[in-house]
Scaffold this motif. Sequence first.
Motif, PDB file in Angstrom:
ATOM      1  N   ASN A   1     -45.871  70.352  41.617  1.00  0.00           N
ATOM      2  CA  ASN A   1     -45.049  70.598  42.594  1.00  0.00           C
ATOM      3  C   ASN A   1     -46.141  70.909  44.435  1.00  0.00           C
ATOM      4  O   ASN A   1     -46.126  71.155  44.573  1.00  0.00           O
TER       5      ASN A   1
ATOM      6  N   GLU B   1     -45.147  70.767  47.882  1.00  0.00           N
ATOM      7  CA  GLU B   1     -44.714  71.422  48.189  1.00  0.00           C
ATOM      8  C   GLU B   1     -45.570  72.367  48.731  1.00  0.00           C
ATOM      9  O   GLU B   1     -45.663  73.453  49.728  1.00  0.00           O
TER      10      GLU B   1
ATOM     11  N   GLN C   1     -42.812  83.510  50.785  1.00  0.00           N
ATOM     12  CA  GLN C   1     -42.213  83.720  50.037  1.00  0.00           C
ATOM     13  C   GLN C   1     -42.216  82.516  49.552  1.00  0.00           C
ATOM     14  O   GLN C   1     -40.147  82.378  48.591  1.00  0.00           O
ATOM     15  N   SER C   2     -42.625  81.246  49.734  1.00  0.00           N
ATOM     16  CA  SER C   2     -42.183  79.423  49.197  1.00  0.00           C
ATOM     17  C   SER C   2     -42.311  80.342  47.369  1.00  0.00           C
ATOM     18  O   SER C   2     -43.496  81.052  47.314  1.00  0.00           O
ATOM     19  N   PHE C   3     -41.502  79.371  46.923  1.00  0.00           N
ATOM     20  CA  PHE C   3     -42.153  79.962  45.611  1.00  0.00           C
ATOM     21  C   PHE C   3     -42.765  79.103  45.080  1.00  0.00           C
ATOM     22  O   PHE C   3     -43.001  80.149  43.422  1.00  0.00           O
TER      23      PHE C   3
ATOM     24  N   VAL D   1     -45.111  82.220  45.147  1.00  0.00           N
ATOM     25  CA  VAL D   1     -44.973  83.314  44.411  1.00  0.00           C
ATOM     26  C   VAL D   1     -45.203  83.348  43.183  1.00  0.00           C
ATOM     27  O   VAL D   1     -46.003  84.312  42.671  1.00  0.00           O
ATOM     28  N   LYS D   2     -45.229  81.961  42.956  1.00  0.00           N
ATOM     29  CA  LYS D   2     -45.144  81.788  40.959  1.00  0.00           C
ATOM     30  C   LYS D   2     -47.073  81.689  41.136  1.00  0.00           C
ATOM     31  O   LYS D   2     -46.955  81.966  39.748  1.00  0.00           O
TER      32      LYS D   2
END
Length: 119
Positions: free
Chosen positions: A31, A34, A80-82, A85-86
């Motif tokens: 990722n 992102e 709040q970006s995935f 968060v992950k």
Amino acid sequence: MAQLDIKMYKLKVFKGKEAIANEWLDFLNKNRDEGTKTIKNEKIYLETYFKSTERDATYVYLFVAGKDIEYANSVARQSQSFVDVKHFEYMSECIDKDGSDILDSSLYLNNLEGYLYRV
């Protein structure tokens, strides 16, 4: 030239959680686009991960250079970006905070004049 805020995080992986740490680093690698967007929003110029085994313990070293690391961490924790968060989910699952350390930069040399203002 603007000063850089530089930190090296030495993050100890819980014994038995090495596969989770590998999955975490693989997730970040898959990722990248992102992740690059999130660090740009955090005013981070470079974020680099290393993995090492030392005396039967696994560590993830995280090198970060940016405008203000404290600000960046605050933005990342509220994101709040995935990816963010992950990222924090993985860290809470596999990183032993008690066995980890944060190292401040004592000295850095750079050849980034002009570059930091184009980023």
